[in-house]
Design an enzyme around this catalytic site. Sequence first.
Site, mmCIF file in Angstrom:
data_model
loop_
_atom_site.group_PDB
_atom_site.id
_atom_site.type_symbol
_atom_site.label_atom_id
_atom_site.label_comp_id
_atom_site.label_asym_id
_atom_site.label_seq_id
_atom_site.Cartn_x
_atom_site.Cartn_y
_atom_site.Cartn_z
ATOM 1 N N ASP A 51 0.852 -1.189 0.000
ATOM 2 C CA ASP A 51 0.000 0.000 0.000
ATOM 3 C C ASP A 51 0.883 1.232 0.000
ATOM 4 O OD1 ASP A 51 -2.878 1.137 0.684
ATOM 5 O OD2 ASP A 51 -1.409 2.253 1.876
ATOM 6 N N TYR A 56 3.158 9.817 -0.023
ATOM 7 C CA TYR A 56 4.211 9.235 0.823
ATOM 8 C C TYR A 56 5.614 9.463 0.239
ATOM 9 C CZ TYR A 56 0.180 6.577 2.660
ATOM 10 O OH TYR A 56 -1.039 6.191 3.160
ATOM 11 N N LYS A 81 -2.512 5.918 -4.216
ATOM 12 C CA LYS A 81 -3.577 6.887 -3.908
ATOM 13 C C LYS A 81 -3.281 8.246 -4.527
ATOM 14 C CE LYS A 81 -3.787 4.700 0.626
ATOM 15 N NZ LYS A 81 -2.378 4.548 0.997
ATOM 16 N N HIS A 114 -7.461 9.695 -2.082
ATOM 17 C CA HIS A 114 -6.876 9.579 -0.736
ATOM 18 C C HIS A 114 -7.735 10.209 0.361
ATOM 19 C CE1 HIS A 114 -2.613 9.306 1.225
ATOM 20 N NE2 HIS A 114 -3.533 9.036 2.104
ATOM 21 N N ASN A 152 -10.797 7.303 3.460
ATOM 22 C CA ASN A 152 -11.252 8.292 4.452
ATOM 23 C C ASN A 152 -12.626 8.864 4.121
ATOM 24 O OD1 ASN A 152 -8.813 8.444 6.208
ATOM 25 N ND2 ASN A 152 -7.844 9.048 4.293
ATOM 26 N N LEU A 202 -2.213 -1.038 14.064
ATOM 27 C CA LEU A 202 -1.560 -1.053 15.384
ATOM 28 C C LEU A 202 -1.792 0.278 16.099
ATOM 29 C CD1 LEU A 202 1.832 -2.619 14.187
ATOM 30 C CD2 LEU A 202 -0.254 -3.810 14.916
ATOM 31 N N VAL A 244 9.385 -0.588 9.238
ATOM 32 C CA VAL A 244 10.596 -0.485 8.432
ATOM 33 C C VAL A 244 11.669 -1.430 8.988
ATOM 34 C CG1 VAL A 244 10.167 1.867 7.603
ATOM 35 C CG2 VAL A 244 11.365 1.542 9.779
ATOM 36 N N ARG A 248 10.181 -7.081 12.572
ATOM 37 C CA ARG A 248 8.773 -6.772 12.823
ATOM 38 C C ARG A 248 7.901 -7.116 11.612
ATOM 39 N NH1 ARG A 248 8.977 -0.961 15.959
ATOM 40 N NH2 ARG A 248 9.551 -1.774 18.008
ATOM 41 N N GLU A 251 7.352 -10.744 11.885
ATOM 42 C CA GLU A 251 6.402 -10.967 12.992
ATOM 43 C C GLU A 251 4.973 -10.625 12.544
ATOM 44 O OE1 GLU A 251 7.511 -8.555 16.413
ATOM 45 O OE2 GLU A 251 5.411 -8.355 17.004
ATOM 46 N N ASN A 252 4.811 -9.503 11.855
ATOM 47 C CA ASN A 252 3.475 -9.048 11.458
ATOM 48 C C ASN A 252 2.851 -9.948 10.384
ATOM 49 O OD1 ASN A 252 3.969 -6.984 13.230
ATOM 50 N ND2 ASN A 252 4.268 -5.395 11.680
HETATM 51 N N1 LIG Z 1 -5.405 6.114 3.602
HETATM 52 C C1 LIG Z 1 -4.867 6.843 4.539
HETATM 53 O O1 LIG Z 1 -5.220 8.010 4.734
HETATM 54 C C2 LIG Z 1 -3.818 6.238 5.422
HETATM 55 C C3 LIG Z 1 -3.451 6.890 6.604
HETATM 56 C C4 LIG Z 1 -2.482 6.282 7.410
HETATM 57 C C5 LIG Z 1 -1.905 5.088 7.030
HETATM 58 N N2 LIG Z 1 -2.269 4.501 5.852
HETATM 59 C C6 LIG Z 1 -1.628 3.230 5.409
HETATM 60 O O2 LIG Z 1 -1.656 2.299 6.465
HETATM 61 C C7 LIG Z 1 -0.335 1.852 6.761
HETATM 62 C C8 LIG Z 1 -0.198 1.548 8.233
HETATM 63 O O3 LIG Z 1 -0.469 2.682 9.017
HETATM 64 P P1 LIG Z 1 0.611 3.385 9.979
HETATM 65 O O4 LIG Z 1 1.994 3.085 9.496
HETATM 66 O O5 LIG Z 1 0.230 4.804 10.101
HETATM 67 O O6 LIG Z 1 0.307 2.706 11.393
HETATM 68 P P2 LIG Z 1 0.458 1.218 12.002
HETATM 69 O O7 LIG Z 1 0.723 0.219 10.946
HETATM 70 O O8 LIG Z 1 -0.692 1.054 12.912
HETATM 71 O O9 LIG Z 1 1.727 1.359 12.949
HETATM 72 C C9 LIG Z 1 3.021 1.567 12.445
HETATM 73 C C10 LIG Z 1 3.941 1.820 13.639
HETATM 74 O O10 LIG Z 1 4.005 0.647 14.465
HETATM 75 C C11 LIG Z 1 5.367 0.205 14.588
HETATM 76 N N3 LIG Z 1 5.330 -1.265 14.479
HETATM 77 C C12 LIG Z 1 5.057 -2.022 13.389
HETATM 78 N N4 LIG Z 1 5.074 -3.325 13.671
HETATM 79 C C13 LIG Z 1 5.383 -3.425 14.987
HETATM 80 C C14 LIG Z 1 5.553 -4.527 15.868
HETATM 81 N N5 LIG Z 1 5.413 -5.776 15.433
HETATM 82 N N6 LIG Z 1 5.850 -4.264 17.166
HETATM 83 C C15 LIG Z 1 5.979 -2.983 17.611
HETATM 84 N N7 LIG Z 1 5.828 -1.898 16.813
HETATM 85 C C16 LIG Z 1 5.532 -2.120 15.511
HETATM 86 C C17 LIG Z 1 6.109 0.857 13.463
HETATM 87 O O11 LIG Z 1 7.442 1.170 13.816
HETATM 88 P P3 LIG Z 1 8.722 0.565 12.999
HETATM 89 O O12 LIG Z 1 8.573 0.969 11.557
HETATM 90 O O13 LIG Z 1 9.878 1.231 13.682
HETATM 91 O O14 LIG Z 1 8.686 -0.922 13.207
HETATM 92 C C18 LIG Z 1 5.340 2.154 13.248
HETATM 93 O O15 LIG Z 1 5.814 3.154 14.128
HETATM 94 C C19 LIG Z 1 0.545 3.011 6.276
HETATM 95 O O16 LIG Z 1 1.869 2.628 6.065
HETATM 96 C C20 LIG Z 1 -0.162 3.416 5.011
HETATM 97 O O17 LIG Z 1 0.207 2.556 3.952
HETATM 98 C C21 LIG Z 1 -3.236 5.037 5.071
#
Ligand SMILES: NC(=O)c1ccc[n+]([C@@H]2O[C@H](COP(=O)([O-])OP(=O)(O)OC[C@H]3O[C@@H](n4cnc5c(N)ncnc54)[C@H](OP(=O)(O)O)[C@@H]3O)[C@@H](O)[C@H]2O)c1
Length: 285
Positions: A51, A56, A81, A114, A152, A202, A244, A248, A251-252
Amino acid sequence: MSVAQGMRCATVRLSNGLSIPILGLGTSSYGGYSHDAIVYALTECGVRHIDTAQQYDCEEKLNKSIRESGLPRSDLWLTNKLWPMDYGYQAAKKACLHSCALMGVEYFDLYLMHWPGSMKLGSSNREVRAETWRALEELYKEGVCRAIGVSNFKIHHLEQLEEDCNMVPHVNQVEYHPFQQPTHMIEYCHEKGIVFEGYCPLARGQVLSNPTVHQIAEKYGRTPAQICIRWSIQNGVVTIPKSVKKNRIKENCQVFGFQLEEADMAALGRLHDGRHVGWDPRDVE
Ligand SMILES: NC(=O)c1ccc[n+]([C@@H]2O[C@H](COP(=O)([O-])OP(=O)(O)OC[C@H]3O[C@@H](n4cnc5c(N)ncnc54)[C@H](OP(=O)(O)O)[C@@H]3O)[C@@H](O)[C@H]2O)c1
């Protein structure tokens, strides 16, 4: 079944018959970009769904990472997007083709608007959304986008789009994690045949220290992140955690060899408190 096999089998069907992998890898600018981690995800973890977004600023980096993975384009599901700066009929078409060029692909599997708000002066958000959506409908018919959707969008945005345009979006991607469960939107999407996709599974790390999540993680011998991702996919939600870090990401991805019991699903379901860790589009007209 290996992790990679499990990942490849788990898909959600869109209204046009395509199957989107239920688990993908996020790449938002929040937290940076790691070329090595993306290549690792593709070559070692079985990730086939990425995604991303124009916003980005990693389309060219992804081009390089995907090439280095050696995977054929047809094995991948790539979502991109369109940013509101490029809303409008002509601008949207141009931006999509430009994004394809930057990513070195001829098509996107899924292309989303987006955000429901527009940055165009002189026209209403509703008019600009409709005009932009007509461009996406054409990109879909031309095969540049194999599926099209929104992100959104609230129910009133989707209702207006239905009145103004021809195609119902294939997907709506919105914030979704135990603290943010938009139940009405999920029901609405289900009724309309729109696949509900969740981002921030998360809660950007916020949910990982929750005591209920910890308790359940301990019970299953899994990590808090695995529990949250498993809960989301077990609810049938397309889920795109971002990391990144190679360990992790691995793990995910290890969320297919077990199932949460109903009582644990319900306990996680009760954690909703309505908080947003990303944007809240509620007030966008
Ligand atoms: N459509 C939209 O408007 C929109 C908005 C926001 C996000 N998104 C999409 O959704 C994706 C995910 O959202 P997000 O990155 O904002 O939030 P997320 O996936 O909920 O959380 C990412 C955060 O969690 C940490 N993390 C990941 N795996 C982990 C684990 N196993 N244990 C502990 N910490 C962990 C990451 O740090 P590290 O990288 O340091 O591991 C990062 O800081 C985005 O990358 C994007 O593609 C879309």
